[in-house]
Design an enzyme around this catalytic site. Structure first.
Site, PDB file in Angstrom:
ATOM      1  N   LYS A  84       0.832  -1.206   0.000  1.00 31.71           N
ATOM      2  CA  LYS A  84       0.000   0.000   0.000  1.00 31.71           C
ATOM      3  C   LYS A  84       0.866   1.255   0.000  1.00 31.71           C
ATOM      4  O   LYS A  84       0.584   2.220  -0.722  1.00 31.71           O
ATOM      5  CB  LYS A  84      -0.963  -0.026   1.200  1.00 31.71           C
ATOM      6  CG  LYS A  84      -2.057  -1.083   1.062  1.00 31.71           C
ATOM      7  CD  LYS A  84      -2.840  -1.353   2.347  1.00 31.71           C
ATOM      8  CE  LYS A  84      -3.823  -2.520   2.124  1.00 31.71           C
ATOM      9  NZ  LYS A  84      -4.581  -2.905   3.332  1.00 31.71           N
ATOM     10  N   ASP A 116     -11.339   2.039   3.463  1.00 30.22           N
ATOM     11  CA  ASP A 116     -11.575   0.593   3.365  1.00 30.22           C
ATOM     12  C   ASP A 116     -13.050   0.283   3.099  1.00 30.22           C
ATOM     13  O   ASP A 116     -13.382  -0.824   2.673  1.00 30.22           O
ATOM     14  CB  ASP A 116     -11.188  -0.097   4.685  1.00 30.22           C
ATOM     15  CG  ASP A 116      -9.800  -0.739   4.641  1.00 30.22           C
ATOM     16  OD1 ASP A 116      -9.349  -1.095   3.540  1.00 30.22           O
ATOM     17  OD2 ASP A 116      -9.200  -0.890   5.719  1.00 30.22           O
ATOM     18  N   GLN A 175      -5.038  -1.827   9.544  1.00 31.77           N
ATOM     19  CA  GLN A 175      -4.838  -3.133   8.919  1.00 31.77           C
ATOM     20  C   GLN A 175      -5.361  -4.242   9.834  1.00 31.77           C
ATOM     21  O   GLN A 175      -5.044  -4.271  11.023  1.00 31.77           O
ATOM     22  CB  GLN A 175      -3.334  -3.339   8.618  1.00 31.77           C
ATOM     23  CG  GLN A 175      -3.020  -4.596   7.829  1.00 31.77           C
ATOM     24  CD  GLN A 175      -3.607  -4.578   6.420  1.00 31.77           C
ATOM     25  OE1 GLN A 175      -3.724  -3.530   5.791  1.00 31.77           O
ATOM     26  NE2 GLN A 175      -3.978  -5.741   5.910  1.00 31.77           N
TER      27      GLN A 175
HETATM   28  N1  GUN Z   1      -6.865  -7.342   5.990  1.00 31.23           N
HETATM   29  C1  GUN Z   1      -7.133  -8.101   4.905  1.00 31.23           C
HETATM   30  N2  GUN Z   1      -7.678  -7.355   3.936  1.00 31.23           N
HETATM   31  C2  GUN Z   1      -7.754  -6.087   4.421  1.00 31.23           C
HETATM   32  C3  GUN Z   1      -8.209  -4.851   3.873  1.00 31.23           C
HETATM   33  O1  GUN Z   1      -8.697  -4.760   2.746  1.00 31.23           O
HETATM   34  N3  GUN Z   1      -8.102  -3.770   4.680  1.00 31.23           N
HETATM   35  C4  GUN Z   1      -7.603  -3.845   5.936  1.00 31.23           C
HETATM   36  N4  GUN Z   1      -7.558  -2.734   6.672  1.00 31.23           N
HETATM   37  N5  GUN Z   1      -7.161  -4.975   6.476  1.00 31.23           N
HETATM   38  C5  GUN Z   1      -7.242  -6.087   5.709  1.00 31.23           C
END
Ligand code: GUN
Length: 288
Positions: free
Chosen positions: A52, A119, A96
């Site tokens: 990211k 998200d 996350q």
């Molecule tokens: N863990 C697995 N996929 C995601 C996601 O798309 N966003 C976040 N914040 N955590 C995750």
């Protein structure tokens, strides 16, 4: 059979975003800014967050990574979220997941300002999606919709079958596929569904998002279907430097010859997920 190249599509979209950021800068605006909170040192989470941050660089965004050890308290996390909610220099942020067991994930998710929830996990955004209002869409399903559009795969009036009902993929995927403009007829299958093969065999589009390697076999797919594989199970593989390889939910070698379109793993849906997060961050910077 046409292979859907998520990696190339993601690169294309990131260059489109970078161009838009350049225009924003020329208009005297600041760069979009994404912040990420990472708790602990889970291998998968470390990899995702690093990807990211890299994608932010490629798009010309500012990024901030805020790290905590896994013994962080819920109060400390909530205080950080409150600070990011109020920081006018932060357009969007993510926490996350997964979080350590002593942290209430739902409480954390609901503490994020829905206007910065890139998200799309906050119940306000989930609710807005379900009634067709502007909102942030969960990144993986949004990336899949983008792939369907860019490959001109028809959805209107077509039968789409989603396998998996998770809050971050299956449910928002179903909502997006049935939304106005996409207009698919959607069936959601899950662990209690009887005879999944009977249902998938009538599908024009199959979205496999259950997390079981090679679950979708050739006998479950009709000729000319489009198959989208969301699976990313880590399977031990001593021949790899990492010690594992990613395994999709689709038996690719057997299923691919029957398909009109299919996504590979890796290089299909995965790169698009991160690109959707970038698109959401741009949307947050410009205003929903
Ligand atoms: N863990 C697995 N996929 C995601 C996601 O798309 N966003 C976040 N914040 N955590 C995750």
């Amino acid at each position: 059979m046409q292979l859907i190249d998520g990696k190339a599509t993601a690169a294309q979209i990131k260059s489109e975003i970078a161009r838009q950021v350049q225009q924003m800068i020329e208009q005297g605006k600041r760069r979009p800014h994404l912040a990420a909170i990472l708790v602990g040192h889970d291998g998968g989470s470390e990899t995702y967050v690093a990807s990211k941050v890299k994608a932010c660089d490629e798009c010309g965004f500012k990024s901030t990574l805020i790290r905590f050890e896994s013994d962080v308290t819920e109060q400390e996390l909530l205080a950080t979220i409150d600070r990011l909610n109020k920081d006018p220099e932060v357009d969007g942020f993510i926490v996350q997941l997964p979080l350590p067991a002593h942290i209430n994930e739902q409480r954390i998710t609901e503490a994020v300002n829905p206007d910065k929830d890139v998200d799309g996990f906050h119940p306000v955004n989930v609710g807005r999606l379900s009634i067709g209002l502007p909102c942030f869409h969960s990144a993986t399903p949004a990336g899949i919709i983008e792939l369907l559009k860019r490959y001109n795969i028809p959805t209107r009036g077509r039968r789409a079958v989603v396998i998996g009902r998770s809050n971050i993929v299956g449910k928002p995927m179903a909502a997006l596929l049935m939304s106005k403009g996409i207009d698919a007829t959607v069936t959601v299958c899950h662990s209690a569904t009887a005879d999944i093969a009977d249902i998938t065999r009538s599908a024009d589009i199959i979205i496999a998002a259950l997390g079981k390697p090679h679950f979708v076999t050739a006998d479950m797919v009709k000729d000319g279907a489009t198959v989208i594989d969301v699976g990313t199970t880590r399977v031990p593989d001593a021949s790899r430097k990492s010690g594992f390889r990613l395994c999709g939910d689709v038996d690719f070698d057997a299923v691919a010859p029957k398909c009109a379109f299919i996504t590979p793993v890796p290089g299909g849906v995965g790169p698009m997920t991160i690109t959707s997060l970038m698109l959401n961050t741009l949307k947050a910077a410009k205003g929903l």
